[in-house]
Design an enzyme around this catalytic site. Structure first.
Site, PDB file in Angstrom:
ATOM      1  N   HIS A   1     -11.009  -2.263   2.794  1.00  0.00           N
ATOM      2  CA  HIS A   1     -10.806  -2.043   4.425  1.00  0.00           C
ATOM      3  C   HIS A   1     -11.684  -0.553   4.544  1.00  0.00           C
ATOM      4  O   HIS A   1     -11.906  -0.493   6.046  1.00  0.00           O
ATOM      5  CB  HIS A   1      -9.382  -1.765   4.223  1.00  0.00           C
ATOM      6  CG  HIS A   1      -8.810  -0.670   3.512  1.00  0.00           C
ATOM      7  ND1 HIS A   1      -8.720  -0.956   2.285  1.00  0.00           N
ATOM      8  CD2 HIS A   1      -8.424   0.606   3.964  1.00  0.00           C
ATOM      9  CE1 HIS A   1      -8.106   0.482   1.815  1.00  0.00           C
ATOM     10  NE2 HIS A   1      -8.166   1.229   2.584  1.00  0.00           N
ATOM     11  N   ASP A   2     -12.179  -0.055   3.737  1.00  0.00           N
ATOM     12  CA  ASP A   2     -13.049   1.210   3.917  1.00  0.00           C
ATOM     13  C   ASP A   2     -14.240   0.926   3.770  1.00  0.00           C
ATOM     14  O   ASP A   2     -15.262   2.056   4.063  1.00  0.00           O
ATOM     15  CB  ASP A   2     -12.507   2.361   3.055  1.00  0.00           C
ATOM     16  CG  ASP A   2     -11.209   2.969   3.466  1.00  0.00           C
ATOM     17  OD1 ASP A   2     -10.976   3.064   4.471  1.00  0.00           O
ATOM     18  OD2 ASP A   2     -10.752   3.255   2.406  1.00  0.00           O
TER      19      ASP A   2
ATOM     20  N   ASP B   1       0.853  -1.232  -0.189  1.00  0.00           N
ATOM     21  CA  ASP B   1       0.026  -0.189   0.050  1.00  0.00           C
ATOM     22  C   ASP B   1       0.880   1.178   0.063  1.00  0.00           C
ATOM     23  O   ASP B   1       1.488   1.318   0.845  1.00  0.00           O
ATOM     24  CB  ASP B   1      -1.001  -0.101   1.137  1.00  0.00           C
ATOM     25  CG  ASP B   1      -2.421   0.593   0.952  1.00  0.00           C
ATOM     26  OD1 ASP B   1      -2.271   1.427   0.096  1.00  0.00           O
ATOM     27  OD2 ASP B   1      -3.262   0.065   1.311  1.00  0.00           O
TER      28      ASP B   1
ATOM     29  N   ASP C   1      -2.863   4.666  -2.478  1.00  0.00           N
ATOM     30  CA  ASP C   1      -3.942   5.384  -1.815  1.00  0.00           C
ATOM     31  C   ASP C   1      -4.129   6.734  -2.224  1.00  0.00           C
ATOM     32  O   ASP C   1      -3.230   7.515  -2.420  1.00  0.00           O
ATOM     33  CB  ASP C   1      -3.376   5.345  -0.237  1.00  0.00           C
ATOM     34  CG  ASP C   1      -4.457   5.865   0.530  1.00  0.00           C
ATOM     35  OD1 ASP C   1      -5.575   5.160   0.899  1.00  0.00           O
ATOM     36  OD2 ASP C   1      -4.317   6.874   1.384  1.00  0.00           O
TER      37      ASP C   1
ATOM     38  N   GLU D   1      -6.235   4.002  -6.074  1.00  0.00           N
ATOM     39  CA  GLU D   1      -7.269   4.368  -5.651  1.00  0.00           C
ATOM     40  C   GLU D   1      -7.957   5.786  -5.946  1.00  0.00           C
ATOM     41  O   GLU D   1      -7.077   6.695  -5.820  1.00  0.00           O
ATOM     42  CB  GLU D   1      -7.457   4.353  -4.129  1.00  0.00           C
ATOM     43  CG  GLU D   1      -8.713   4.629  -3.533  1.00  0.00           C
ATOM     44  CD  GLU D   1      -8.496   5.002  -2.022  1.00  0.00           C
ATOM     45  OE1 GLU D   1      -9.524   4.543  -1.147  1.00  0.00           O
ATOM     46  OE2 GLU D   1      -7.616   5.412  -1.547  1.00  0.00           O
TER      47      GLU D   1
END
Length: 543
Positions: free
Chosen positions: A310-311, A80, A181, A238
């Site tokens: 994860h969100d 990440d 990210d 993302e």
């Protein structure tokens, strides 16, 4: 097939067992949540040292052993990459805030205040102002997320140089790529204009000034030329709020930026205005979103496929039925997703049908975003705590962050010590050990589904076509590759539903490829009746 997994002490101590589990599932690539040194204000997305492992997780030696184990099993590992912001404890920011003439001052975005307040009216994604005041230099710094996550100034070439050096360092260690990210936020309108605010809110959404900003493609193409093009790796960005046309710019095959992006259109179907204003979602909207991305990226760029991360809340609780039909709807959703064109991402626990959690007290939640919401709406705003808690139960990020449920022992077998957040109480029934022993489990269905994808190129490369047959609860589509045609029919309802097979499909000589119900499945006919949350896939021909 990509599996997102947290790097934890359990993962380190039992890496061989867990890597064998992932290999047996059919995973090709493992995506790790941030494992870098961090004060953990935002679950590791606030990095204080990009070249160290968070002490709670182990050491760099542990990581090297993990990476070697991944490669021994012919899998790959991506990290990440969090470079829109750092922690306020990163050495760059510690220096930056010392004085206005510090060599690192321009690594971040500093501005003087206006009229006794912040430089503009931008709001943070975690609530409140996007600016934090620093008494030492009497200026404000920009933080689109937590005040402990100051935004880097990508307009500064020294920042880009140091980030690219860090990326090369990890790639030279042997990692296989990056999930990036909030990568479409790295370029800001440096004029820092105020955002339109017709509602008169204290802070306004300023996304038009920092989302897909003026230099973002310049920065990513520089990254590609300086770093990414030198290695055999994969990248996925993302990109919240991205349109299809923008996605083509980020991930178009000739653009020399990224391999693919995460889009969020289907993640906003159950909300109005913002994620906490939860509403009912419509299958017709999901059809429209998925079909648009399938059709318009076909042959131009590559789709990423996901329903969990994860969100986001757990997909079986969000799009299925996590009680009476948990197993059936988890399998149906897996079929739906994996039968589309693109790279499927499986979030940890999705493959056993893990569900949302409904903690009773706000103190049982750990997510910064949740606590900011509670402060703004309940503590300061005086809203009904029950209403806000129901929104948290539905959309809170901690739904996805409860520990992986390995077995029915204490803490779900995740660890002997108390984990950072409570385990979902249903771990005694929903866990890997139980699923391993059940040939009809969600886990074993995922293995079958992934195996099909690896042995049938049509699941990867076949052209997508939506079928509208008048039933609002049925999602049906075909995949076509050369002279091969697959028909996929998914019932998104907890009742029986009918499907009329298109007349242009030849009903003779068809074959059942897959079904999420046990027992014999009826041959393809002109009229099908699907059970609650049933999914079927047929190999057939056109007339």
């Amino acid at each position: 097939m990509i599996r997102k997994f947290p790097f934890t002490k359990y993962f380190r101590d039992y890496s061989d067992t867990l890597l064998d589990y992932l290999k047996d599932l059919g995973v090709d690539v493992i995506w790790l949540s941030p494992i870098y040194q961090s004060p953990n204000d935002d679950n590791g997305y606030d990095i204080s040292d990009y070249r160290e492992i968070m002490h709670e997780f182990g050491t760099m030696k542990d990581f090297d052993e993990l990476l070697a184990g991944v490669h021994e099993r012919k899998m790959r590992l991506i990290m990440d990459l969090v470079v829109n912001h750092t922690s306020d404890e990163h050495k760059w920011f510690v220096e930056s805030r010392r004085s206005k003439d510090n060599a690192y001052r321009d690594y971040y975005i500093w501005r003087p205040g206006k009229k006794g307040g912040p430089p503009n009216n931008w709001g943070s994604m975690f609530g409140g102002s996007a600016w934090a005041y620093d008494e030492n230099t009497d200026e404000y710094y920009l933080h689109l997320f937590s005040p402990k996550q100051p935004d880097l100034n990508w307009d500064n070439p020294r920042v880009r140089r140091d980030i690219f050096d860090m990326m090369r360092w990890w790639l030279d260690k042997g990692i296989d790529g990056f999930r990036m990210d909030v990568i479409n936020l790295i370029s800001k309108d440096m004029r820092m204009p105020c955002a339109p605010n017709p509602g008169g809110a204290k802070y306004a959404w300023g996304g038009q000034y920092f989302t897909d900003g003026p230099r973002v493609h310049e920065f990513l193409q520089e990254m590609y030329e300086s770093v990414l093009s030198k290695y055999d790796i994969m990248t996925v960005g993302e990109t919240g709020g991205v349109t299809i046309e923008q996605a083509k710019l980020y991930s178009g095959e000739e653009r020399r930026e990224l391999n693919m992006v995460f889009q969020f259109d289907h993640m906003a179907l159950d909300e109005t205005g913002n994620k906490w204003n939860v509403t009912s979602w419509k299958l017709s909207d999901l059809k429209q979103v998925m079909s648009r991305w399938q059709n318009e990226l076909d042959g131009v760029a590559w789709n990423s496929l996901y329903l969990n991360n994860h969100d986001q809340p757990r997909s079986v609780s969000r799009f299925g039925n996590d009680t009476e039909y948990r197993v059936e709807s988890a399998k149906m959703l897996a079929t739906f997703l994996h039968m589309h064109q693109g790279t499927p991402f499986i979030y940890q626990g999705e493959e056993i049908g893990m569900t949302n959690v409904a903690f009773e007290h706000i103190d049982e939640y750990k997510d910064l975003e949740i606590h900011n919401l509670w402060r703004d709406r309940v503590t300061d705003g005086g809203e009904d705590p029950g209403v806000v808690m129901r929104a948290i139960h539905a959309k809170g990020r901690d739904n996805a962050r409860t520990p992986m449920q390995w077995n029915g022992s204490e803490n779900g077998g995740f660890s002997q010590a108390d984990p950072w957040i409570k385990v979902n109480p249903n771990y005694t029934k929903i866990n890997v050990e139980t699923a391993q022993a059940d040939p009809n489990s969600v886990l074993n269905y995922y293995r079958k589904l992934i195996g099909l994808r690896k042995s049938h190129p049509i699941m990867v490369y076949g052209k997508y076509q939506l079928i509208e047959n008048g039933c609002s609860d049925i999602y049906a589509f075909t995949r076509t590759l050369h002279d091969e045609l697959w028909l996929v029919v998914c019932n998104f309802h907890d009742g029986f539903r009918s499907f009329e097979t298109p007349t242009w499909i030849d009903l003779s000589g068809t074959e059942v490829i897959l079904s999420n119900y046990d027992g014999e499945i009826e041959a393809l006919s002109g009229h099908l009746v699907l059970k609650p949350f049933e999914a079927r896939c047929y190999r057939c021909k056109t007339k």
